[in-house]
Design a protein around this motif. Structure first.
Motif, mmCIF file in Angstrom:
data_model
loop_
_atom_site.group_PDB
_atom_site.id
_atom_site.type_symbol
_atom_site.label_atom_id
_atom_site.label_comp_id
_atom_site.label_asym_id
_atom_site.label_seq_id
_atom_site.Cartn_x
_atom_site.Cartn_y
_atom_site.Cartn_z
ATOM 1 N N THR A 46 36.846 74.009 -13.096
ATOM 2 C CA THR A 46 37.652 73.288 -14.075
ATOM 3 C C THR A 46 39.102 73.749 -14.032
ATOM 4 O OG1 THR A 46 35.743 72.978 -15.511
ATOM 5 C CG2 THR A 46 37.920 72.789 -16.539
ATOM 6 N N GLN A 47 39.284 75.053 -13.919
ATOM 7 C CA GLN A 47 40.629 75.613 -13.936
ATOM 8 C C GLN A 47 41.454 75.170 -12.728
ATOM 9 O OE1 GLN A 47 40.736 79.892 -14.078
ATOM 10 N NE2 GLN A 47 42.798 79.911 -14.887
ATOM 11 N N VAL A 48 40.853 75.136 -11.550
ATOM 12 C CA VAL A 48 41.626 74.775 -10.355
ATOM 13 C C VAL A 48 41.701 73.270 -10.137
ATOM 14 C CG1 VAL A 48 41.148 76.964 -9.204
ATOM 15 C CG2 VAL A 48 39.690 75.001 -8.722
ATOM 16 N N GLY A 49 40.826 72.524 -10.773
ATOM 17 C CA GLY A 49 40.817 71.072 -10.613
ATOM 18 C C GLY A 49 39.898 70.640 -9.482
ATOM 19 N N GLU A 50 39.436 69.418 -9.581
ATOM 20 C CA GLU A 50 38.444 68.890 -8.635
ATOM 21 C C GLU A 50 38.940 68.919 -7.188
ATOM 22 O OE1 GLU A 50 34.834 67.779 -7.509
ATOM 23 O OE2 GLU A 50 35.301 67.956 -9.637
ATOM 24 N N GLU A 51 40.166 68.494 -6.970
ATOM 25 C CA GLU A 51 40.696 68.432 -5.602
ATOM 26 C C GLU A 51 40.813 69.826 -4.975
ATOM 27 O OE1 GLU A 51 44.728 66.985 -3.331
ATOM 28 O OE2 GLU A 51 44.112 65.898 -5.133
ATOM 29 N N ASN A 52 41.367 70.770 -5.716
ATOM 30 C CA ASN A 52 41.490 72.137 -5.197
ATOM 31 C C ASN A 52 40.125 72.787 -5.020
ATOM 32 O OD1 ASN A 52 44.288 72.162 -4.961
ATOM 33 N ND2 ASN A 52 44.541 72.734 -7.100
ATOM 34 N N TRP A 53 39.216 72.496 -5.934
ATOM 35 C CA TRP A 53 37.859 73.029 -5.808
ATOM 36 C C TRP A 53 37.218 72.525 -4.512
ATOM 37 C CZ3 TRP A 53 34.739 76.694 -7.390
ATOM 38 C CH2 TRP A 53 33.377 76.581 -7.140
ATOM 39 N N ARG A 54 37.374 71.235 -4.244
ATOM 40 C CA ARG A 54 36.795 70.649 -3.034
ATOM 41 C C ARG A 54 37.373 71.318 -1.787
ATOM 42 N NH1 ARG A 54 32.615 70.024 -1.665
ATOM 43 N NH2 ARG A 54 32.309 69.557 -3.808
ATOM 44 N N ARG A 55 38.685 71.537 -1.773
ATOM 45 C CA ARG A 55 39.310 72.219 -0.631
ATOM 46 C C ARG A 55 38.766 73.632 -0.473
ATOM 47 N NH1 ARG A 55 45.093 71.475 -2.169
ATOM 48 N NH2 ARG A 55 45.006 69.298 -2.652
ATOM 49 N N PHE A 56 38.575 74.290 -1.590
ATOM 50 C CA PHE A 56 38.060 75.655 -1.579
ATOM 51 C C PHE A 56 36.635 75.680 -1.027
ATOM 52 C CE2 PHE A 56 36.207 79.349 -3.857
ATOM 53 C CZ PHE A 56 37.043 80.331 -3.357
ATOM 54 N N VAL A 57 35.782 74.810 -1.543
ATOM 55 C CA VAL A 57 34.376 74.770 -1.128
ATOM 56 C C VAL A 57 34.238 74.302 0.323
ATOM 57 C CG1 VAL A 57 32.147 73.657 -1.591
ATOM 58 C CG2 VAL A 57 33.527 74.512 -3.479
ATOM 59 N N ASP A 58 35.147 73.467 0.776
ATOM 60 C CA ASP A 58 35.100 73.009 2.168
ATOM 61 C C ASP A 58 35.265 74.156 3.161
ATOM 62 O OD1 ASP A 58 34.615 70.399 1.457
ATOM 63 O OD2 ASP A 58 36.693 69.729 1.732
ATOM 64 N N GLN A 59 35.794 75.277 2.709
ATOM 65 C CA GLN A 59 35.956 76.451 3.568
ATOM 66 C C GLN A 59 34.683 77.298 3.636
ATOM 67 O OE1 GLN A 59 39.495 78.689 2.523
ATOM 68 N NE2 GLN A 59 40.485 76.810 1.840
ATOM 69 N N PHE A 60 33.739 77.033 2.748
ATOM 70 C CA PHE A 60 32.491 77.799 2.714
ATOM 71 C C PHE A 60 31.594 77.404 3.880
ATOM 72 C CE2 PHE A 60 32.203 78.208 -2.234
ATOM 73 C CZ PHE A 60 33.334 78.996 -2.229
ATOM 74 N N PRO A 61 30.747 78.322 4.308
ATOM 75 C CA PRO A 61 29.676 77.906 5.224
ATOM 76 C C PRO A 61 28.827 76.843 4.513
ATOM 77 C CG PRO A 61 29.791 80.305 5.074
ATOM 78 C CD PRO A 61 30.707 79.746 4.017
ATOM 79 N N PRO A 62 28.329 75.861 5.243
ATOM 80 C CA PRO A 62 27.571 74.768 4.605
ATOM 81 C C PRO A 62 26.409 75.247 3.733
ATOM 82 C CG PRO A 62 27.982 74.265 6.913
ATOM 83 C CD PRO A 62 28.462 75.664 6.682
ATOM 84 N N GLN A 63 25.710 76.282 4.159
ATOM 85 C CA GLN A 63 24.568 76.770 3.382
ATOM 86 C C GLN A 63 25.010 77.311 2.025
ATOM 87 O OE1 GLN A 63 25.374 77.841 6.444
ATOM 88 N NE2 GLN A 63 23.670 77.434 7.813
#
Length: 74
Positions: A46-63
């Motif tokens: 919530t704090q970083v916002g949906e778009e920034n969260w998505r960018r952040f999670v896109d860097q995670f390994p898929p699992q």
């Protein structure tokens, strides 16, 4: 660790992926721990916002991304 993050959420930002990995590593956390982890993850999202969260999670390994989504509904 969760208490420290609750008191100082900015302190975990540089290492947040490691927190996410730790949260995802639990097989079946007790309900109070699960609730606290979910609250931290949701609050960060919530704090970083949906778009920034998505960018952040896109860097995670898929699992990791899948497990966080499944376990914590984020």
């Amino acid at each position: 660790m969760c208490q420290m993050i609750s008191v100082n959420p900015v302190g975990v930002v540089p290492d947040f992926i490691f927190f996410c990995d730790a949260a995802a590593s639990w097989v079946s956390p007790k309900s109070d721990l699960h609730e606290m982890l979910q609250k931290i993850l949701s609050g960060f999202k919530t704090q970083v916002g949906e778009e920034n969260w998505r960018r952040f999670v896109d860097q995670f390994p898929p699992q990791l991304a899948e497990r966080l989504t499944t376990m914590y509904d984020i």
